[in-house]
Each structure stands twice: as C-alpha cells, then as structure tokens.
Design a protein around this motif. Structure first.
Motif, PDB file in Angstrom:
ATOM      1  N   TYR A 217       0.865  -1.172   0.000  1.00  0.00           N
ATOM      2  CA  TYR A 217       0.000   0.000   0.000  1.00  0.00           C
ATOM      3  C   TYR A 217       0.902   1.222   0.000  1.00  0.00           C
ATOM      4  N   GLU A 218       0.962   1.936  -1.113  1.00  0.00           N
ATOM      5  CA  GLU A 218       1.824   3.102  -1.234  1.00  0.00           C
ATOM      6  C   GLU A 218       1.116   4.326  -0.655  1.00  0.00           C
ATOM      7  N   LEU A 219       1.772   4.985   0.317  1.00  0.00           N
ATOM      8  CA  LEU A 219       1.106   6.114   0.962  1.00  0.00           C
ATOM      9  C   LEU A 219       2.094   7.208   1.330  1.00  0.00           C
ATOM     10  N   PRO A 220       1.626   8.457   1.360  1.00  0.00           N
ATOM     11  CA  PRO A 220       2.427   9.570   1.881  1.00  0.00           C
ATOM     12  C   PRO A 220       2.150   9.738   3.366  1.00  0.00           C
ATOM     13  N   VAL A 221       3.203   9.878   4.165  1.00  0.00           N
ATOM     14  CA  VAL A 221       3.013   9.988   5.614  1.00  0.00           C
ATOM     15  C   VAL A 221       2.077  11.141   5.954  1.00  0.00           C
ATOM     16  N   LYS A 222       2.312  12.302   5.368  1.00  0.00           N
ATOM     17  CA  LYS A 222       1.504  13.461   5.722  1.00  0.00           C
ATOM     18  C   LYS A 222       0.083  13.346   5.191  1.00  0.00           C
ATOM     19  N   GLY A 223      -0.046  13.141   3.896  1.00  0.00           N
ATOM     20  CA  GLY A 223      -1.358  13.204   3.267  1.00  0.00           C
ATOM     21  C   GLY A 223      -2.299  12.100   3.667  1.00  0.00           C
ATOM     22  N   PHE A 224      -1.772  10.996   4.219  1.00  0.00           N
ATOM     23  CA  PHE A 224      -2.655   9.885   4.560  1.00  0.00           C
ATOM     24  C   PHE A 224      -3.499  10.191   5.793  1.00  0.00           C
ATOM     25  N   THR A 225      -2.968  10.946   6.735  1.00  0.00           N
ATOM     26  CA  THR A 225      -3.729  11.204   7.972  1.00  0.00           C
ATOM     27  C   THR A 225      -4.061  12.673   8.193  1.00  0.00           C
TER      28      THR A 225
ATOM     29  N   PRO B  96       0.516  -7.249  -5.644  1.00  0.00           N
ATOM     30  CA  PRO B  96      -0.279  -6.043  -5.924  1.00  0.00           C
ATOM     31  C   PRO B  96       0.203  -4.854  -5.104  1.00  0.00           C
ATOM     32  N   MET B  97       0.220  -3.690  -5.741  1.00  0.00           N
ATOM     33  CA  MET B  97       0.499  -2.442  -5.035  1.00  0.00           C
ATOM     34  C   MET B  97      -0.665  -1.486  -5.259  1.00  0.00           C
ATOM     35  N   ILE B  98      -1.297  -1.086  -4.168  1.00  0.00           N
ATOM     36  CA  ILE B  98      -2.432  -0.166  -4.202  1.00  0.00           C
ATOM     37  C   ILE B  98      -1.938   1.216  -3.802  1.00  0.00           C
ATOM     38  N   THR B  99      -2.369   2.232  -4.518  1.00  0.00           N
ATOM     39  CA  THR B  99      -2.051   3.606  -4.151  1.00  0.00           C
ATOM     40  C   THR B  99      -3.088   4.109  -3.157  1.00  0.00           C
ATOM     41  N   ALA B 100      -2.627   4.739  -2.097  1.00  0.00           N
ATOM     42  CA  ALA B 100      -3.504   5.143  -0.998  1.00  0.00           C
ATOM     43  C   ALA B 100      -4.714   5.913  -1.492  1.00  0.00           C
ATOM     44  N   GLY B 101      -5.882   5.452  -1.081  1.00  0.00           N
ATOM     45  CA  GLY B 101      -7.135   6.111  -1.407  1.00  0.00           C
ATOM     46  C   GLY B 101      -7.807   5.609  -2.662  1.00  0.00           C
ATOM     47  N   ASP B 102      -7.092   4.869  -3.522  1.00  0.00           N
ATOM     48  CA  ASP B 102      -7.717   4.357  -4.744  1.00  0.00           C
ATOM     49  C   ASP B 102      -8.891   3.448  -4.425  1.00  0.00           C
ATOM     50  N   GLU B 103      -8.792   2.720  -3.313  1.00  0.00           N
ATOM     51  CA  GLU B 103      -9.840   1.780  -2.952  1.00  0.00           C
ATOM     52  C   GLU B 103     -11.109   2.483  -2.493  1.00  0.00           C
TER      53      GLU B 103
ATOM     54  N   GLU C 126      -5.785  15.702  16.417  1.00  0.00           N
ATOM     55  CA  GLU C 126      -5.354  16.764  15.502  1.00  0.00           C
ATOM     56  C   GLU C 126      -3.861  17.055  15.555  1.00  0.00           C
ATOM     57  N   PRO C 127      -3.220  17.081  16.750  1.00  0.00           N
ATOM     58  CA  PRO C 127      -1.768  17.371  16.759  1.00  0.00           C
ATOM     59  C   PRO C 127      -0.934  16.295  16.067  1.00  0.00           C
ATOM     60  N   LEU C 128      -1.510  15.112  15.874  1.00  0.00           N
ATOM     61  CA  LEU C 128      -0.747  14.004  15.288  1.00  0.00           C
ATOM     62  C   LEU C 128      -1.042  13.804  13.804  1.00  0.00           C
ATOM     63  N   ARG C 129      -1.978  14.543  13.265  1.00  0.00           N
ATOM     64  CA  ARG C 129      -2.323  14.352  11.859  1.00  0.00           C
ATOM     65  C   ARG C 129      -1.156  14.754  10.951  1.00  0.00           C
TER      66      ARG C 129
ATOM     67  N   TRP D  58      -4.125  15.143  -0.403  1.00  0.00           N
ATOM     68  CA  TRP D  58      -4.421  14.444   0.840  1.00  0.00           C
ATOM     69  C   TRP D  58      -5.614  13.496   0.668  1.00  0.00           C
ATOM     70  N   VAL D  59      -5.593  12.400   1.402  1.00  0.00           N
ATOM     71  CA  VAL D  59      -6.700  11.447   1.381  1.00  0.00           C
ATOM     72  C   VAL D  59      -7.893  12.028   2.122  1.00  0.00           C
ATOM     73  N   ASP D  60      -9.047  12.043   1.446  1.00  0.00           N
ATOM     74  CA  ASP D  60     -10.304  12.528   2.026  1.00  0.00           C
ATOM     75  C   ASP D  60     -10.995  11.361   2.721  1.00  0.00           C
ATOM     76  N   TRP D  61     -11.116  11.434   4.041  1.00  0.00           N
ATOM     77  CA  TRP D  61     -11.697  10.328   4.807  1.00  0.00           C
ATOM     78  C   TRP D  61     -13.201  10.469   5.016  1.00  0.00           C
ATOM     79  N   SER D  62     -13.800  11.529   4.525  1.00  0.00           N
ATOM     80  CA  SER D  62     -15.245  11.667   4.679  1.00  0.00           C
ATOM     81  C   SER D  62     -15.952  10.674   3.767  1.00  0.00           C
ATOM     82  N   ALA D  63     -17.149  10.290   4.159  1.00  0.00           N
ATOM     83  CA  ALA D  63     -17.917   9.326   3.374  1.00  0.00           C
ATOM     84  C   ALA D  63     -18.718   9.995   2.262  1.00  0.00           C
ATOM     85  N   ASP D  64     -18.802  11.311   2.269  1.00  0.00           N
ATOM     86  CA  ASP D  64     -19.700  12.019   1.352  1.00  0.00           C
ATOM     87  C   ASP D  64     -19.369  11.766  -0.109  1.00  0.00           C
ATOM     88  N   ASN D  65     -18.095  11.820  -0.432  1.00  0.00           N
ATOM     89  CA  ASN D  65     -17.690  11.696  -1.829  1.00  0.00           C
ATOM     90  C   ASN D  65     -16.918  10.416  -2.090  1.00  0.00           C
TER      91      ASN D  65
END
Length: 720
Positions: A169-177, A534-541, A185-188, A561-568
């Motif tokens: 699972y390929e991910l960016p440390v910052k953008g993933f959280t 398999p290599m998945i790019t973060a958020g593609d799923e 919030e201080p740890l995002r 950044w990965v959008d964690w809301s369910a809306d979209n």
C-alpha cells in the motif's frame, strides 16, 4: 577563511583529535565524535548552534584519508551543528568550496530547520558563476542534529512476510492522515499519526501487509517551487539520507523525529504490517550547478556527482550528467558515494527496523560511466551484503533516458515496478490492446521474469502510483489538468491511457458515475487477483480524486491528501477491494509460488491454469489473434497445490474461474463440460446483474454484463 568572518561567527576553540570512523556525529555520554569526508578541502570548521542560534566554531585539524575529524565533550543529544568547508573555488574543475555556506552533515541522523524561499545559499554569484558568492547562508538553511540512538524496541524483529503473501500500500506519511477525523489533531500528518489505532485498523481491515512510504529521508523543496508558494509534497528531493524528515514529526526537530519514526515502525510491526521506504539516492536537492549549496557540493562536488565524460584528450568537464531530470546524478561508482548509500541502507534496516526499499529511478544508479551495468558496484555490494540481501528490494527500473528502461532486466533477487502490467490492464478496461497481452499480465508476466530464475512475485503489479492519475481520475478524465502546478499544464505525462466515459471530470450524470464506479472496481479487482505482488495507491480503494492532476508533486493540500469523509467516497469499491484481497489471502491458488504451466500438475488432473473462451472451450490460436476479443475466463486450479504442507503433505485449495469482460455488451459465459470442477458459485461480482451465491454447473452458462469482473469459486471445497 576570512578572519573577519570568524570574528563575527564566534570564538574558535580547541577540539580533541577524535577518530575518522564512523562518519557523522557519534554521541556517547563522555563525548561526541564528528567525522566528515572532504578530501580536497583545505580547512574544515565544525559549527555548533545554541538555542539563541549563536554559532561557535571549532576547527578540525585532524585528517585521515580525506576524512576530517574531532571530538568534543559535554555535547548533549539535540545539539545542532553544521560544517563550513574551505578549499579551491574552481568550478571549471569541479571544486566549489565556500566557507560562507553552512553545510549539513551527510551522515547526520536528524535535521532541524529547513530552506527558506529567499535563500542566499547558492555557491556562485548569479551575475558571474565563476565568482564565489560570499553571502552567509546560515540563516536560511537547516542544521544537522546530534542524536541519542537508544530506543526500547521491546523485542521487535523483522516480519519476513513472503513475497507471494505481500500486498503493498503506497502512501504519503503526511497526506494519509492529515484529514483523518479519528487521528488526534496534533498528530495528523505525522509518523505518530500513521501509528494510531484507527489508521492501523483500516490497513489491516483492507488486507494490507506492507506500507510503502513516499520518501521520508530529509528533503528540502526546490527553490523554484518555494518562489511560487508551493512545496515538494512527494519528498523526492533528498539531502540527508540518514535523517527521517522532520516535517512529519509531532515531536519536534531536535532528534525526537528519530524516536517517533521508530515507534511508528514498532506499532506497524505489531499489527503485522511491514514498512518499505521509497528512497531517492539517484539525485539530491542540490540540483544542477546553479542549484543551492546544502551539503555534498560544498564537501566533494567533484566526486559525488556524475560529470559528462570529456572527449579523449580533453580536460575535466564540469557539466553535470543528468539522467534523473533533476539537475544532477549521484555517482554510485564513487567509493564514498557508494559507501554512503550502503551505510544509509544498513542504518535504516538495523537501527530503524524497516523491511525493504523501493529505489527511485534505479537505472541511474546502475551506470558505470554512461552505460547501464548489472555488474556495477552497487548491485554487487547489495547482493553480497549479509543485511541488505535479505530485505525486500524493489526497483523502479528506468530513468529519464531511453537506454535506462530496464523492465524485466534487473538481476535476481530484485523485484520491479511493472509498468507493462499497468499499461496493459489500463488499455484492456478502456477497450484497447490484445487479449494475449492481458493474459500474460494476469498470469504474472512470465515473459519478463521467468528467464532468469525469478518468479511472478518479482513483478510488483500496479494500476496507479503517486506519479499519475488516481484510479478515480483514470476513469473520469481523458486529459491531465495540472494548472494548479503553475506550469501552464505542460508538466505531467500525456500517456495516461484513461477514459472519462462521456464527461470530463466530475458529473451529476448518474449513469456515467455508475459506469465509472464499476470500472474502478474492475481495475481494483484485476489488480488484487493477478499473479504477482499487488500495489495499491492510498485512497484508490475509496475513490480518491486529485481533480485530474496527474503530477501532484507540489500539491501539499487537499488535492493530494486522502479525504476520509464518506460524502464523496466510493465505498462500494472499497468493499469489493477488501473482499478480493480476502480471497487472495485465504486461497493460495490465487497467489502462486511457481509459474503456471498450462497443463495438469498430476496425471488426469485439471490444468493448473486454463484460458477459456466465453463459448466454453479453451482458447485457440485463432482466439488469441482475434483483435476484437474483449472477454476471457481465467481458470486457476487449487487441486492439488504444488507447495506441500508443513509436514510434506499434499494440500488442496478451492479452484477459481474469473471472467473479465471489457466490452460494452454482455456475454454468455459457459462453464466447460469437463470433470475438473462440477460446479462454481459466484463469490464476487462487479456486475449488478450477477449476485453473489449464484451457482453455475458444468455445461451451463451465466450472463456476464459488459465491463465486469465475475469471480466464481469451485463448489466442492466444503462450501454450501
């Protein structure tokens, strides 16, 4: 060294001789040893910085084999330092010594501060490159930090996950959280944020066995980006190869980033998740000759970077030879550059406990002179190294040159990013390409990896990566939309092999949206069920979009950044991806150790692999040559498995029949009337007209809708 300069910078005092090894700053409670390689320098000063940023300098008078060294008592972890190095200023011959430029320690274990946009850190004057720029850079650049390396690993050991069991699972440390509402919030956006239970639970639930972190070695953004108010989001502009980037630390930049990174690795390991680093040793943040002087250029510019090879009889050519597209290429043939790379890799394995590496633009590092050389020093050294040869090694097997494209040619045991898999599968799901190529990629790309003793697990299969469209954008855009990058949309590839399905970008057309979501699911299921890793790019799923930006390297914002809301979110794609990875995990038949042979593995038994025409027969040569063929069935036998059990017993597994149809029209897929499997049951489907649990017996047919994947499992494995 100008006496006036040193009167201004601080008092010069005595220093112990110290020793020439190890390189870097080595702390003990008694003293700290400093050692730096600068073979052609005439003077080297160690500069310490107090909390008020006052600078005190110590001249290193000891030199052994080009290494300047000394030791100081009463140095504490967290002490910031750098070097000022004097010597010839002769750019025409590769010497760019400039004591007015504060230099980072190449072996520094942590870095404090960063590069500021309006920085006078260039070695030469802009109006005359032959003249040294005497503007002091210390107020505009970072410092190295003395680190206490002790840490309680609590018995942590390498996980050693087998390649065939690995899901990356390929991910960016910052953008993933950064936008994760269940991370404090201080740890995002930090190492600690990635280690939070909610994040690890998500990765485990999805079925990930390894995270591949975008570059986390200390990097600085390019001056041109800073001038445009942007920054390097991917982190592929490295300058300090031992230091975890401080911008991802919630523990400050005085060494706390090291302990925080280790804690992150320990927590991921506890969850059974390996950590792979994307490493960029092929170039540095110093860019071309007109780039900033940050470290290597001021220490050993002539030795560390590759130069254009001069014509026979000509003198030294100080033109950088660039096959990275970033202004310089590290000369991995140079003994000290090679040593730095190897020492850095071993440090991240032994001290930071990472499990492997993905090498950016690996071809650039394999060159002896101009030529790609698989007997180069770096490959040989890694292959014989008792530590490095046992970790996961992944090559991005190309650079920016034509002769650097090496897919399928890296020597064992290297795994490779397989862009031929990417392109073939993208083409298939947009209705292009040949079915023969599709079958080859689904079966593990034996044409690339079977001729040198490697297996399908040496193929790291991917549909997308950080560099390019996301899966959602792949099915939503015909063209790139990189206007936010400030380069008039000239940057980024035009070879996207994408299809917008009738509208460019986001749309309210329900039919188009439904088609896109199904196509995204088709791509994800194909990836998860192909032979290989398999290599998945973060958020593609979950349908992450970058708004059509296929080169978001400078977008440290909601674009990336990965959008964690369910809306979209496309949560239906998430559920199908998770289900496909569960099937892969539970059934060894879907992650084969050996190459398929296309024949019975035991007398009278079923083929280990068979390609089926929708008419219910094995594909013929005419079928393979049919340019209009857009559907194929992949039968994989689990009876018996070729790998024995722990006591040598013969194991069996379920068999699978997977239908892939990329044409617009539905097909009637018939089950072969043979004795291999009496019946199948649908266990996964992207076709809304085919429900899970549907049973189809030998000789019967099932209607599979256009642009769909239907996965069928043999019934006589104990299932109801």
């Amino acid at each position: 060294m100008s006496p006036q300069l040193w009167t201004r910078l601080g008092e010069t005092v005595g220093i112990w001789p110290g020793r020439e090894w190890p390189l870097g700053a080595t702390w003990t409670p008694e003293s700290t040893n400093f050692a730096v390689y600068a073979p052609n320098a005439t003077r080297v000063h160690l500069c310490l910085f107090g909390d008020d940023d006052r600078e005190t300098s110590y001249e290193l008078t000891e030199q052994t084999l080009g290494i300047w060294h000394g030791a100081l008592p009463d140095i504490r972890p967290g002490q910031r330092y750098g070097y000022r190095v004097d010597g010839p200023w002769d750019p025409a011959n590769g010497y760019r010594f400039n004591p007015h430029k504060l230099l980072l320690d190449p072996y520094g274990l942590a870095t404090s501060g960063t590069v500021i946009a309006e920085q006078p850190i260039f070695g030469a004057r802009e109006d005359d490159p032959a003249v040294r720029d005497d503007t002091d850079s210390s107020a505009y650049t970072g410092r190295s930090v003395v680190v206490d390396p002790s840490f309680d690993w609590e018995g942590d050991r390498p996980l050693g996950t087998r390649w065939r069991d690995t899901v990356i699972y390929e991910l960016p440390v910052k953008g993933f959280t950064k936008l994760h509402d269940r991370v404090p919030e201080p740890l995002r956006g930090t190492y600690a944020g990635l280690a939070q239970p909610a994040v690890i639970e998500y990765l485990r639930d999805l079925g990930v066995t390894a995270v591949e972190l975008l570059p986390v070695q200390q990097f600085f953004s390019e001056p041109a980006l800073l001038e445009r108010g942007l920054s390097n989001y991917w982190g592929d502009n490295t300058i300090s190869y031992f230091a975890p980037d401080a911008s991802y630390s919630s523990s400050g930049d005085r060494g706390g980033q090291v302990a925080e990174f280790k804690s992150m690795v320990k927590e991921l390991h506890r969850a059974g998740i390996e950590v792979i680093l994307d490493v960029v040793y092929n170039h540095t943040a110093e860019a071309g000759p007109d780039g900033p002087t940050l470290s290597f250029r001021g220490l050993d510019d002539r030795g560390f970077y590759k130069r254009v090879i001069p014509a026979e009889g000509a003198g030294f050519d100080d033109t950088y030879w660039d096959v990275t597209g970033c202004g310089n290429t590290v000369d991995a043939w140079n003994p000290l550059a090679l040593r730095l790379i190897l020492d850095s890799l071993r440090y991240w394995v032994t001290e930071m406990h990472v499990d492997g590496f993905r090498f950016d633009l690996m071809s650039a590092l394999t060159r002896t002179g101009y030529e790609v050389d698989f007997a180069c020093a770096l490959l040989i050294a890694i292959d014989q190294d008792p530590i490095l040869r046992h970790v996961k090694l992944i090559a991005e097997p190309w650079d920016v040159s034509m002769d650097g494209y090496l897919v399928g040619r890296m020597p064992p045991p290297w795994a490779e990013w397989n862009d031929q898999y990417r392109d073939t599968i993208r083409d298939f799901w947009r209705g292009q390409g040949t079915i023969r190529n599709v079958a080859t990629r689904l079966a593990g790309s034996s044409d690339l990896y079977a001729d040198d003793g490697r297996s399908a697990s040496n193929s790291v299969n991917f549909i997308t990566a950080h560099d390019g469209f996301t899966v959602r954008d792949l099915v939503s855009y015909d063209h790139k939309h990189n206007e936010a990058n400030g380069e008039d949309n000239r940057d980024g590839t035009d070879n996207n092999r994408s299809w917008n399905h009738g509208a460019e970008g986001e749309t309210d057309d329900a039919a188009i949206v439904a088609e896109r979501r199904r196509q995204a699911a088709n791509l994800m299921l194909t990836l998860c069920l192909s032979n290989g890793v398999p290599m998945i790019t973060a958020g593609d799923e979950r349908g992450r979009t970058q708004g059509g930006n296929n080169n978001a390297y400078c977008q440290d914002n909601e674009i990336s950044w990965v959008d964690w809301s369910a809306d979209n979110a496309w949560l239906d794609v998430y559920e199908l991806t998770k289900a496909a990875l569960r099937l892969r995990r539970e059934h060894p038949a879907l992650r084969q150790r050996h190459w398929f042979e296309g024949r019975p593995t035991i007398e009278g038994g079923p083929f280990d692999l068979a390609w089926l025409h929708p008419d219910g027969r094995v594909m013929t040569d005419a079928d393979w040559g049919d340019a209009g063929q857009r559907a194929i069935g992949m039968y994989v036998s689990g009876r018996p498995l070729r790998e024995p059990g722990p006591r040598g017993e013969q194991l069996t597994d379920a068999s699978f029949l997977i239908w892939f149809t990329s044409g617009a029209d539905p097909i009637e897929a018939r089950i072969m009337p043979q004795q291999w499997e009496p019946a199948f049951r649908v266990v996964l489907s992207t076709d809304p007209g085919v429900t899970e649990g549907t049973v189809c017996r030998a000789g019967e047919g099932i209607t599979v809708g256009g642009r769909s994947v239907v996965v069928m499992q043999s019934l006589d494995d104990g299932a109801d």
